[in-house]
Scaffold this motif. Structure first.
Motif, PDB file in Angstrom:
ATOM      1  N   HIS A   5      70.389  33.975 -22.702  1.00 54.32           N
ATOM      2  CA  HIS A   5      70.993  34.615 -21.521  1.00 54.32           C
ATOM      3  C   HIS A   5      72.428  35.038 -21.794  1.00 54.32           C
ATOM      4  O   HIS A   5      73.195  34.297 -22.396  1.00 54.32           O
ATOM      5  N   ARG A   6      72.768  36.196 -21.274  1.00 54.88           N
ATOM      6  CA  ARG A   6      74.132  36.721 -21.444  1.00 54.88           C
ATOM      7  C   ARG A   6      75.169  35.774 -20.847  1.00 54.88           C
ATOM      8  O   ARG A   6      76.230  35.553 -21.426  1.00 54.88           O
ATOM      9  N   GLU A   7      74.829  35.199 -19.726  1.00 52.34           N
ATOM     10  CA  GLU A   7      75.746  34.294 -19.028  1.00 52.34           C
ATOM     11  C   GLU A   7      76.108  33.065 -19.857  1.00 52.34           C
ATOM     12  O   GLU A   7      77.115  32.419 -19.587  1.00 52.34           O
ATOM     13  N   ASP A   8      75.249  32.745 -20.820  1.00 53.58           N
ATOM     14  CA  ASP A   8      75.472  31.511 -21.597  1.00 53.58           C
ATOM     15  C   ASP A   8      76.440  31.712 -22.761  1.00 53.58           C
ATOM     16  O   ASP A   8      76.624  30.799 -23.573  1.00 53.58           O
ATOM     17  N   TRP A 311      75.286  40.226 -28.630  1.00 53.32           N
ATOM     18  CA  TRP A 311      74.326  41.341 -28.709  1.00 53.32           C
ATOM     19  C   TRP A 311      73.992  41.941 -27.351  1.00 53.32           C
ATOM     20  O   TRP A 311      73.409  43.015 -27.280  1.00 53.32           O
ATOM     21  N   PHE A 312      74.359  41.262 -26.273  1.00 59.53           N
ATOM     22  CA  PHE A 312      74.157  41.879 -24.958  1.00 59.53           C
ATOM     23  C   PHE A 312      75.067  43.100 -24.798  1.00 59.53           C
ATOM     24  O   PHE A 312      74.836  43.947 -23.950  1.00 59.53           O
ATOM     25  N   GLN A 313      76.108  43.138 -25.610  1.00 60.97           N
ATOM     26  CA  GLN A 313      77.079  44.244 -25.516  1.00 60.97           C
ATOM     27  C   GLN A 313      76.698  45.401 -26.451  1.00 60.97           C
ATOM     28  O   GLN A 313      77.514  46.280 -26.723  1.00 60.97           O
ATOM     29  N   LEU A 314      75.477  45.392 -26.947  1.00 59.17           N
ATOM     30  CA  LEU A 314      75.081  46.373 -27.971  1.00 59.17           C
ATOM     31  C   LEU A 314      75.412  47.820 -27.577  1.00 59.17           C
ATOM     32  O   LEU A 314      75.832  48.633 -28.410  1.00 59.17           O
ATOM     33  N   SER A 315      75.266  48.134 -26.290  1.00 54.63           N
ATOM     34  CA  SER A 315      75.523  49.509 -25.865  1.00 54.63           C
ATOM     35  C   SER A 315      77.002  49.893 -26.007  1.00 54.63           C
ATOM     36  O   SER A 315      77.334  51.077 -26.057  1.00 54.63           O
ATOM     37  N   LEU A 316      77.861  48.872 -26.075  1.00 54.59           N
ATOM     38  CA  LEU A 316      79.289  49.150 -26.302  1.00 54.59           C
ATOM     39  C   LEU A 316      79.453  50.001 -27.554  1.00 54.59           C
ATOM     40  O   LEU A 316      80.188  50.984 -27.565  1.00 54.59           O
ATOM     41  N   LYS A 317      78.769  49.598 -28.620  1.00 59.11           N
ATOM     42  CA  LYS A 317      78.900  50.396 -29.846  1.00 59.11           C
ATOM     43  C   LYS A 317      77.846  51.499 -29.924  1.00 59.11           C
ATOM     44  O   LYS A 317      78.142  52.587 -30.385  1.00 59.11           O
ATOM     45  N   GLU A 318      76.617  51.213 -29.449  1.00 57.89           N
ATOM     46  CA  GLU A 318      75.555  52.207 -29.654  1.00 57.89           C
ATOM     47  C   GLU A 318      75.630  53.353 -28.641  1.00 57.89           C
ATOM     48  O   GLU A 318      75.497  54.518 -29.013  1.00 57.89           O
ATOM     49  N   GLY A 319      75.841  53.031 -27.382  1.00 55.60           N
ATOM     50  CA  GLY A 319      75.935  54.091 -26.373  1.00 55.60           C
ATOM     51  C   GLY A 319      77.104  55.012 -26.681  1.00 55.60           C
ATOM     52  O   GLY A 319      76.979  56.248 -26.681  1.00 55.60           O
ATOM     53  N   PHE A 320      78.232  54.404 -26.976  1.00 54.19           N
ATOM     54  CA  PHE A 320      79.434  55.201 -27.253  1.00 54.19           C
ATOM     55  C   PHE A 320      79.245  56.026 -28.533  1.00 54.19           C
ATOM     56  O   PHE A 320      79.608  57.208 -28.584  1.00 54.19           O
ATOM     57  N   ASP A 365      70.396  41.311 -19.582  1.00 55.15           N
ATOM     58  CA  ASP A 365      70.841  39.972 -19.171  1.00 55.15           C
ATOM     59  C   ASP A 365      70.205  38.883 -20.010  1.00 55.15           C
ATOM     60  O   ASP A 365      70.704  37.762 -20.050  1.00 55.15           O
ATOM     61  N   SER A 366      69.066  39.181 -20.623  1.00 54.53           N
ATOM     62  CA  SER A 366      68.402  38.154 -21.432  1.00 54.53           C
ATOM     63  C   SER A 366      67.486  38.819 -22.460  1.00 54.53           C
ATOM     64  O   SER A 366      67.093  39.978 -22.283  1.00 54.53           O
ATOM     65  N   TYR A 367      67.209  38.061 -23.506  1.00 55.66           N
ATOM     66  CA  TYR A 367      66.208  38.511 -24.488  1.00 55.66           C
ATOM     67  C   TYR A 367      65.654  37.311 -25.235  1.00 55.66           C
ATOM     68  O   TYR A 367      66.254  36.239 -25.247  1.00 55.66           O
ATOM     69  N   ARG A 368      64.502  37.542 -25.855  1.00 56.97           N
ATOM     70  CA  ARG A 368      63.993  36.540 -26.795  1.00 56.97           C
ATOM     71  C   ARG A 368      64.283  36.986 -28.221  1.00 56.97           C
ATOM     72  O   ARG A 368      64.602  36.194 -29.078  1.00 56.97           O
TER      73      ARG A 368
END
Ligand code: HT7
Ligand code: ZN
Length: 862
Positions: A5-8, A311-320, A365-368
């Motif tokens: 979880h991202r929150e963790d 890795w929850f922030q992946l779009s920070l680098k990929e989207g941009f 928010d979460s992944y396996r």
């Protein structure tokens, strides 16, 4: 497998200021000695244990401060070491077999060379390490290995020293001065040659740029090198970003899970995105090489200098970075056509994802399994979200925002929130509500209605964000829409405004510029939304012919076609729909103001996948299901009607385009319209099309014409088909990338026997399940061929499920990517839905399913 979880998120208790790696290289056995300087992280909760991630590796030895220790333990795949002091040196030895690495993650063998892929979690398959993007370390690497087998030894950063060992082996030492996370580590050893060309940066740094390939591929690397140089200059001029090492290496490998990887100073590329010449690569392939080279280069700042906290922030680098590569390609090739291409990709790949069981926000928010989140949502919708910020701020203020972002966070592992705040502060925007784009999944639907009031128009916009898995209720989003109000009666176009929709429903008022107003909305596709407007057919025809925004023109024509085709596929009458489309096409064919590159775009009908999405959930009750068979039949009928209705104009266009030489600036557009003419001919007059295509194939002096002709032939039951397919194979035998095309052409074809053909191709001597390009060339193409994949008896679904089960133990990452086509079962008519679901259940029941495939299948069935 556990859910993360991202929150963790918690900072790592230890820092690793330096990492020394020694590799004794061998294809079957590589020994790695990793020496980590570790010290307590004052910003984290303290711990007397150091957890080092591993995956399928065992430690041969562990020493702490020079003393062998054995009080460490394994916790699942990870190595956990008690550490009492504030700073230590930890040395760990591992041994791995790269030749047995079929997952292509970590260190693996490809065509006799060794290479790495560490993003997202591959480094832990090489050595034990805190394999997370927020642990930055400075790397020194020593590599040694047999010189004859591996004459070239490459790593990140700069070469510090090299030498011979006197026993047939040699060594090289590399030092990367820029602290980086482990996912950016790379190493390559092999028999390679380079196409080299220096680049001088704006401040005068001479950068040696090399494109490393196998000797036989060297002649096809000029375009990649030129694209790299163009990207370097563009990033200086457009974003003020300069390169920061004296060396930039790109290596092409033929076994690769994705497109390319931005490792610091040593990009590793799928050969598909490096090699191009006119005989073996289409115009589209040239564009893809340029785009991917640019994308990886731009990551040097948006990804490497500023990386992701987790890795929850992946779009920070990929989207941009996707936005940056899109803007680059727009500048290189023309804005209008590139925008249409990008929207087509978004609609084909991301809209279905957003409407299905795998929907997730651009910041999940979460992944396996993180590999499952390298998605069109994170990449392409992520780019659209940043593009909206740019549209709202304007280019200049957006640049101030990105400057501030680069300045504030250089050298850090940052978050999406850091990015948004920098744009707010730098560009002077309030993005409070806009942040919902990061947390809410689903494609918003915007309804447009209007009323004329005196000499003004009141436009009512309302929005609805659909429920997605785990998100039943949505809040209204910020949706910027460029719009203009034209006058149909006067045939004039109105001034452009930007309406920023922030509420569930809102009214916008504008002056009228003439009678009979027609609204042109979401011009340039300013927002990644579905616009629902009830425009009369005449209004769409007017926009298709007269709108001054090229995207809006394209959109009007698409809408005209979607409305007609969905109605036809649903058994509704679409009286006059076909005739209107034929006339609209005739106008496009005759329009002297259009260049052929744009004309070629306008001539493309909406894809069957797009129509599938449009049909599903439409209808009076909103519960309609897609019927792929009916969609295919309706679309073929329309193609035939256009082909015969505009036969003369299409022939004239073809004849004109045929006269244009390959190198002529108009050549690309000419090749594009020729391919389209063949498509319409194939539907309206197959015998004539076979003859035309065979002739084009025989006379072709380039791959675009040859492939375009063969694509059409592959779908026809004509003698020319077998002859030209055999010729193509013989001509390009041994060239893997072109043989991939040969597989794809057949798997995508409209031929009635396509399933049997794909089955036979899977037995072909050139087919191998171990090479991802080859697997995708056959099966991803097939999964994208509605006629084959959606065969009524479920044979297409079975074929894909069989593939997933066979591929999963070999390459789970690639296997898991085949799940999503089956995951669309809820949106399809009941018979096929049951067959698709049954295949997903069959996969779910298999033993030892990988984490990757398990996650995708279980989400698809939920
Ligand atoms: N950043 C790169 C991601 C990538 C990757 C991820 C998972 C497995 C294999 C991979 N190869 C490359 C690619 C990019 O976006 O530039
Ligand atoms: Zn990327």
């Amino acid at each position: 497998p556990p859910v993360i979880h991202r929150e963790d998120y918690r900072p790592f208790p230890w820092r690793v200021p330096t990492t020394d790696l020694a590799f004794e290289l061998g294809i079957e056995k590589t020994r790695i000695t990793a020496t980590l300087a570790v010290e307590r992280n004052p910003d984290a909760e303290p711990s007397d244990r150091l957890r080092l991630n591993g995956d399928g590796i065992t430690a041969q030895s562990v020493t702490v401060d020079g003393e062998a220790v054995n009080d460490w333990e394994m916790d699942g795949p990870d190595l956990v070491l008690p550490l009492a002091g504030d700073a230590h040196t930890v040395e760990i030895v591992t041994e791995i077999d790269p030749s047995a690495n079929t997952q292509l993650m970590g260190l693996y063998a490809s065509n006799g060379m060794l290479c790495t892929q560490c993003e997202a979690e591959g480094f832990r398959r090489i050595t034990f390490f805190p394999d997370r993007p927020d642990v930055l370390s400075t790397y020194r690497v020593r590599m040694s290995g047999p010189k004859e087998q591996f004459p070239i030894l490459l790593c990140n950063g700069n070469r510090a020293a090299e030498g011979e060992n006197g026993d047939g082996t040699h060594w090289a030492e590399w030092h990367d001065p820029w602290p980086k996370p482990s996912y950016l580590f790379a190493l390559v050893a092999g028999d390679l040659v380079a196409n080299s060309g220096d680049f001088t940066t704006v401040s005068g740094r001479r950068v040696e740029c090399n494109i490393w390939v196998r000797r036989e591929d060297l002649a096809r690397t000029d375009h990649a090198l030129e694209s790299l140089h163009r990207s370097m200059r563009w990033d200086e001029e457009t974003f003020g970003r300069e390169y920061d090492l004296d060396l930039y290496n790109i290596v092409a490998v033929s076994d690769f899970n994705m497109g390319a990887m931005e490792n610091k100073g040593l990009n590793v590329f799928n050969t598909k995105y490096v090699l191009a010449d006119k005989d073996t690569a289409t115009d589209g392939d040239f564009d893809a090489v340029e785009g991917v080279i640019a994308h990886e280069y731009f990551h040097n700042w948006s990804g490497n200098r500023i990386t992701c906290r987790d890795w929850f922030q992946l779009s920070l680098k990929e989207g941009f970075t996707v936005l940056r590569d899109q803007l680059f390609s727009q500048d290189m090739r023309g804005e209008a056509v590139k925008r249409i291409e990008d929207v087509r990709i978004l609609r084909a790949a991301q809209f279905p994802e957003d409407a299905g069981p795998l929907a997730h926000p651009i910041r999940p928010d979460s992944y396996r399994e993180i590999s499952n989140f390298y998605t069109a949502t994170v990449y392409n919708k992520g780019a659209e979200v940043i593009r909206m910020m740019r549209s709202m701020a304007g280019e200049e203020r957006f640049r101030k925002g990105t400057d501030l972002y680069f300045e504030r966070h250089d050298g850090e592992a940052a978050t999406c929130e850091d990015f948004v705040r920098a744009i707010e502060d730098g560009a002077g925007l309030d993005l409070t509500q806009f942040r919902l784009w990061y947390s809410q999944a689903g494609t918003p639907r915007v309804r447009v209605s209007h009323e004329v009031a005196g000499d003004g128009i009141r436009i009512t916009l309302s929005q609805q964000v659909p429920a997605t898995p785990g998100q039943a209720k949505k809040q209204p989003m910020v949706i910027p829409l460029r719009l203009a109000v034209h006058s149909k009666a006067n045939e004039t176009t109105g001034t452009e405004h930007i309406a920023v929709l922030t509420e569930a429903e809102q009214v916008f008022e504008y002056p009228l510029t003439g009678p009979d107003p027609v609204i042109s909305i979401n011009r340039g596709f300013t927002a990644p939304v579905i616009v629902e407007r009830e425009l009369a057919r005449d209004d769409l025809v007017f926009l298709a012919a007269h709108d001054d925004d090229p995207f809006a023109r394209y959109e009007a024509l698409q809408e005209l076609a979607v409305d007609h085709l969905v109605a036809a596929a649903s058994g509704e009458t679409s009286e006059g729909g076909e005739a209107a489309l034929v006339e609209a096409f005739r106008a496009i064919l005759a329009d002297g103001t259009l260049d052929d590159a744009m004309r070629g775009e306008l001539m493309m009908l909406p894809s069957e996948t797009y129509l599938f999405e449009a049909m599903a959930g439409s209808g009076a009750t909103g519960t309609r299901k897609a019927d792929p068979g009916a969609i295919h039949a309706a679309r073929e009928r329309l193609k035939a009607a256009i082909g015969s209705g505009c036969a003369e104009e299409l022939d004239a266009l073809y004849d004109r385009a045929e006269e244009v030489a390959f190198d002529d600036p108009a050549g690309r557009g000419a090749r594009k319209v020729k391919a389209q003419v063949l498509v319409y001919a194939a539907a309206s007059d197959p015998a004539k099309a076979a003859e035309m295509a065979a002739r084009q194939y025989d006379r072709a002096d380039n791959m675009t014409d040859r492939q375009g002709a063969l694509m059409v032939l592959a779908g026809l039951e004509a003698p020319e088909r077998e002859e030209r397919l055999a010729d193509f194979y013989d001509r390009y035998r041994g060239n893997d990338l072109v043989i991939d095309k040969w597989f794809t052409l057949q798997a995508l074809s409209l031929h009635p026997q396509v399933i049997a053909q794909v089955e036979a191709l899977a037995q072909h001597r050139d087919f191998t399940i171990r090479n991802p390009n080859r697997v995708r060339s056959l099966y991803m193409a097939f999964a994208g061929n509605p006629q084959g994949f959606h065969a009524q008896d479920g044979a297409g679904y079975r074929m894909i499920a069989d593939l997933i089960l066979k591929l999963d133990p070999i390459n789970p990452q690639t296997a898991a990517r085949f799940v999503s086509p089956l995951g669309r079962w809820r949106r399809i008519e009941p018979k096929r839905a049951a067959l698709m679901k049954a295949e997903l259940e069959r996969i779910a029941e298999a033993d030892n399913l990988s984490r990757d495939t398990y996650e995708q299948v279980s989400r698809s069935l939920d």
